[in-house]
Design a protein around this motif. Structure first.
Motif, short mmCIF file in Angstrom:
data_model
loop_
_atom_site.label_atom_id
_atom_site.label_comp_id
_atom_site.label_asym_id
_atom_site.label_seq_id
_atom_site.Cartn_x
_atom_site.Cartn_y
_atom_site.Cartn_z
N UNK A 472 14.16 14.29 -22.68
CA UNK A 472 15.48 14.88 -22.48
C UNK A 472 16.55 13.79 -22.38
N UNK A 473 16.26 12.72 -21.66
CA UNK A 473 17.23 11.64 -21.56
C UNK A 473 17.49 10.96 -22.91
N UNK A 474 16.46 10.91 -23.76
CA UNK A 474 16.59 10.16 -25.00
C UNK A 474 17.07 10.94 -26.20
N UNK A 475 17.05 12.27 -26.12
CA UNK A 475 17.40 13.06 -27.31
C UNK A 475 18.89 13.03 -27.60
N UNK A 476 19.21 13.11 -28.89
CA UNK A 476 20.59 13.23 -29.34
C UNK A 476 20.96 14.68 -29.67
N UNK A 477 20.06 15.61 -29.42
CA UNK A 477 20.29 16.99 -29.83
C UNK A 477 21.33 17.69 -28.97
N UNK A 478 21.81 17.03 -27.92
CA UNK A 478 22.95 17.59 -27.18
C UNK A 478 24.19 17.62 -28.07
N UNK A 479 24.22 16.77 -29.07
CA UNK A 479 25.35 16.63 -29.99
C UNK A 479 25.15 17.57 -31.17
N UNK A 480 26.07 18.52 -31.32
CA UNK A 480 25.96 19.51 -32.40
C UNK A 480 25.95 18.82 -33.76
N UNK A 481 26.74 17.76 -33.91
CA UNK A 481 26.79 17.04 -35.18
C UNK A 481 25.43 16.44 -35.53
N UNK A 482 24.72 15.95 -34.52
CA UNK A 482 23.39 15.38 -34.77
C UNK A 482 22.43 16.46 -35.24
N UNK A 483 22.52 17.65 -34.66
CA UNK A 483 21.67 18.77 -35.11
C UNK A 483 21.98 19.12 -36.56
N UNK A 484 23.26 19.20 -36.86
CA UNK A 484 23.68 19.58 -38.20
C UNK A 484 23.19 18.57 -39.23
N UNK A 485 23.25 17.30 -38.90
CA UNK A 485 22.82 16.26 -39.83
C UNK A 485 21.33 16.40 -40.13
N UNK A 486 20.52 16.66 -39.11
CA UNK A 486 19.09 16.84 -39.32
C UNK A 486 18.80 18.09 -40.13
N UNK A 487 19.50 19.17 -39.82
CA UNK A 487 19.31 20.44 -40.54
C UNK A 487 19.67 20.28 -42.01
N UNK A 488 20.81 19.66 -42.28
CA UNK A 488 21.25 19.48 -43.66
C UNK A 488 20.34 18.50 -44.40
N UNK A 489 19.77 17.55 -43.67
CA UNK A 489 18.90 16.57 -44.30
C UNK A 489 17.52 17.09 -44.66
N UNK A 490 17.15 18.24 -44.12
CA UNK A 490 15.90 18.87 -44.47
C UNK A 490 14.67 18.13 -43.97
N UNK A 491 13.54 18.38 -44.65
CA UNK A 491 12.26 17.85 -44.19
C UNK A 491 12.25 16.33 -44.14
N UNK A 492 12.92 15.68 -45.10
CA UNK A 492 12.92 14.21 -45.12
C UNK A 492 13.60 13.63 -43.89
N UNK A 493 14.73 14.23 -43.52
CA UNK A 493 15.46 13.75 -42.34
C UNK A 493 14.66 13.98 -41.07
N UNK A 494 13.99 15.12 -40.99
CA UNK A 494 13.17 15.42 -39.83
C UNK A 494 12.00 14.44 -39.72
N UNK A 495 11.36 14.17 -40.84
CA UNK A 495 10.21 13.25 -40.83
C UNK A 495 10.61 11.84 -40.43
N UNK A 496 11.83 11.45 -40.80
CA UNK A 496 12.29 10.09 -40.50
C UNK A 496 12.92 9.96 -39.13
N UNK A 497 13.19 11.08 -38.45
CA UNK A 497 13.90 11.04 -37.19
C UNK A 497 13.06 10.41 -36.08
#
Length: 701
Positions: A472-497
């Motif tokens: 919880x302390x380390x995640x960036x998912x509190x930031x909506x923009x960070x979520x959007x970037x991962x969602x738009x990046x698809x499977x490749x972005x998720x795998x590299x995160x």
């Protein structure tokens, strides 16, 4: 509860009796209403009621109450929005909220409002697609056809289409909704009066709750035009008066087989109650840490306490020998009727045995399925951030597949609602997130065992608390923009995160997917196929004289304003403001907010406050309008009485009661306590932009 059990289902098996029934709009028994009450709901009347009804996609009911998109629902249905809009400095849950002008109306981060436009019978298409299929083939065929139907229907983002399973597989309907995702808060009273009496009074009567919120739907940045809306009754409800409730009951299990009811009674329900009790204790302890901890967890505690009480009532019904014996007799009567025809016996009787075998298989997988997969869904047991991470991980993989091959959560038709929640700007409290994630991890280890492969993957050498802390302390998912970037990046972005919350979701995903597939192929597919056969047998035996179990789709019930007898006591159908003031102690949960104390000399104490009717409802009906034959609002559903908690499995008109706020109480409080004359005028027919009559507001701001 004993009286509920002894009077349930006294007529012929499977036939709705008395005021029983959560009826679909395309099979409403107008002739029964006419016979008992002398009023016949016409097709035009039914269409107007349907279009004036609304659904909060997150799990409640509502109604349109003006031509300018004003929506009425319960405070507890909008509670999460109210909490999300609050801060430590301005707590709208505690102090209430009132938008004095349209410009003051504030957008709710996650609420979506749906208006049912049409129902189409698609049974033939589903049955053709799944004909002859079993197990995994049935699941794949069903999901592919479901996705195709929804995709064909949902021609633009303003629509929401869902294939709905009715009679547990006997019929399928395509429900086409108008979707509103710009929903703004207009009014909410203080929590102290919306939930006056707290958990001690929950599911009880007499009641003195102003459990109401007003929202407004917007279209293109302006209040949406909703010409189909309920008008306001100038007189309110009267004892004995015919009443209708149009809403979205979440789920009932009145048509389940005995094998399914036994599984619930003996295994699932005890575990559910234990989990809810533990969660309640966890949140209660968290609230003791300080006012901010209490503020951010109040909604979660309310829903958990409500679930504890509701599930306990359901469990009591299942454990009652007389009630369960009656359910056994009903099934035996149907099977005996089927057995008289050898052809029907060959076709239908094996379905009961197939469902019983599926229950045995479910019991083998129930705990891993529940804790690795199911509780990561709407309950969000592991917290909001883990829920977001799971959908990001799965969404990346699923959206790359053809629509018909995806998990149902990621069908093209489901994405707009999912994306609204994923990219919500609602604040996240990190301490509460750590508590919830650690709880989930602890229970997974406890119930699956430390040697389970999924547990080893999730925990490694760390403790649940340690993982929750650094993830919880380390995640960036509190930031909506960070979520959007991962969602738009698809499977490749998720795998590299390298995000630790995303990594945790990746670790759990394979095991969760695997057990979900077992459940869908070996339990759900078997139940759906064979429940469909039983429904077919029931139709052949008894005709279409009954209603399907609730499915969180729009239903209409009829009844009357009526109290009941409990032992030697006659319970009157109405309470008054005077009774509410008498019940107040000045201490929670019976402490009135300051606005009510200040206004005591200005309100009419004889005004009806809450009332009860014989309408058949269940969880999900919260926020439903109560209206008369002239389509005029006379009340707002917010609860059932304690004797209605067995309503998941049957209905008893003698004691089952719907509990509602009286329309006269709403007007009295809005005008004399809160000075919300802009809303009062709009309810009485003035346009939303018209100036309200001058009055000093003493309450929520």
């Amino acid at each position: 509860m004993k009286r509920l059990i002894t009077l349930l289902l006294v007529a012929a098996p499977f036939l709705a009796t008395a005021d029983e029934g959560m009826w679909t709009y395309d099979n409403f028994p107008s002739s029964r209403v006419a016979k008992k009450y002398g009023f016949t709901p016409t097709p035009a009347w039914l269409e107007q009621a349907r279009l004036a009804s609304a659904r909060l996609a997150g799990g409640c009911s509502a109604s349109f109450v003006s031509e300018d998109g004003l929506v009425m629902t319960n405070h507890h249905c909008a509670h999460e929005c109210i909490e999300q809009l609050s801060t430590a400095q301005k707590d709208f849950v505690k102090d209430g909220f009132y938008a004095k002008t349209g410009a003051d109306e504030v957008k709710c981060p996650e609420i979506e409002v749906n208006q049912l436009l049409a129902i189409t019978d698609v049974t033939a298409r589903i049955q053709k697609a799944t004909a002859g299929a079993e197990g995994a083939r049935f699941t794949a065929a069903f999901q592919a056809e479901k996705a195709a139907l929804e995709r064909e229907c949902q021609t633009d983002a303003s629509l929401r289409c869902e294939v709905v399973t009715l009679y547990h597989g006997g019929e399928y309907g395509l429900y086409r909704y108008r979707r509103f995702q710009d929903v703004r808060l207009v009014f909410a009273p203080e929590f102290a009066i919306a939930f006056f009496g707290g958990d001690p009074d929950n599911f009880m009567f007499p009641r003195y709750d102003l459990d109401v919120s007003f929202l407004r739907v917007y279209d293109g940045g302006k209040p949406a035009k909703t010409p189909n809306h309920f008008r306001w009754s100038p007189a309110g409800a009267k004892a004995g008066e015919l009443t209708f409730v149009s809403g979205h009951p979440g789920r009932t299990d009145r048509l389940l087989t005995i094998a399914q009811l036994k599984e619930l009674r003996d295994f699932s329900m005890p575990d559910i109650l234990q989990r809810l009790a533990e969660e309640r204790g966890l949140i209660s302890g968290f609230q003791l840490l300080g006012p901010e901890q209490k503020r951010v967890s109040t909604a979660r505690l309310f829903y958990t306490e409500n679930s504890v009480k509701a599930r306990r009532g359901m469990f009591d019904a299942l454990r009652d020998p007389a009630f369960f014996g009656q359910k056994v007799k009903e099934e035996e009567a149907l099977r005996a009727r089927i057995s008289k025809d050898p052809a029907k016996a060959r076709r239908y009787l094996p379905a009961f045995d197939a469902i019983a075998k599926a229950q045995a298989r479910y019991e083998q997988i129930r705990r891993p399925y529940t804790w690795l997969e199911a509780l990561g869904g709407r309950p969000r047991i592991g917290g909001d951030l883990f829920w977001i991470a799971r959908h990001l991980v799965r969404g990346g993989e699923e959206r790359a597949k053809p629509d018909g091959e995806r998990l149902s959560d990621y069908h093209q038709s489901a994405l707009p609602a999912l994306e609204q929640e994923l990219f919500s700007a609602a604040p996240v409290n990190l301490d509460f997130e750590k508590l919830r994630l650690a709880f989930w991890l602890t229970k997974v280890r406890e119930l699956l065992g430390a040697d389970h492969p999924a547990v080893k993957k999730l925990l490694g050498k760390e403790s649940p608390d340690e993982i929750a802390q650094h993830v919880v302390d380390g995640t960036q998912l509190r930031d909506v923009a960070a979520r959007r970037k991962l969602w738009d990046g698809g499977a490749a972005a998720i795998a590299a995160s390298a995000d630790p919350m995303v990594a945790l979701a990746r670790l759990s995903d394979a095991d969760a997917r695997a057990i979900r597939k077992v459940y869908e192929d070996e339990v759900e597919a078997v139940e759906k196929k064979n429940q469909g056969l039983i429904a077919e047998a029931r139709f052949a035996a008894y005709g279409r004289s009954t209603y399907p179990d609730a499915t969180f789709t729009l239903r209409l019930s009829y009844g009357q304003v009526k109290g009941w007898r409990e032992g030697d006591r006659e319970i009157a159908p109405f309470t008054t403001f005077a009774g509410g003031y008498e019940r107040a102690t000045g201490r929670d949960p019976f402490a009135l907010p300051p606005s009510w104390i200040t206004a005591r000399d200005h309100v009419e104490l004889a005004t009806p406050f809450d009332f009860v009717t014989t309408n058949d409802i269940i969880g999900g009906n919260s926020g439903s309008p109560v209206f008369d034959k002239d389509l005029q609002i006379v009340g707002l559903v917010f609860d059932g009485n304690i004797l209605s908690l067995g309503g998941d499995y049957g209905f008893d008109e003698a004691v089952n009661r719907t509990v509602a706020v009286d329309s006269r109480a709403l007007i009295e409080a809005l005008s004399k306590i809160y000075g919300a004359t802009r809303i009062v005028d709009e309810l009485r027919g003035a346009p939303s932009g018209a100036p309200g009559r001058a009055a000093a507001a003493t309450g929520a701001q």
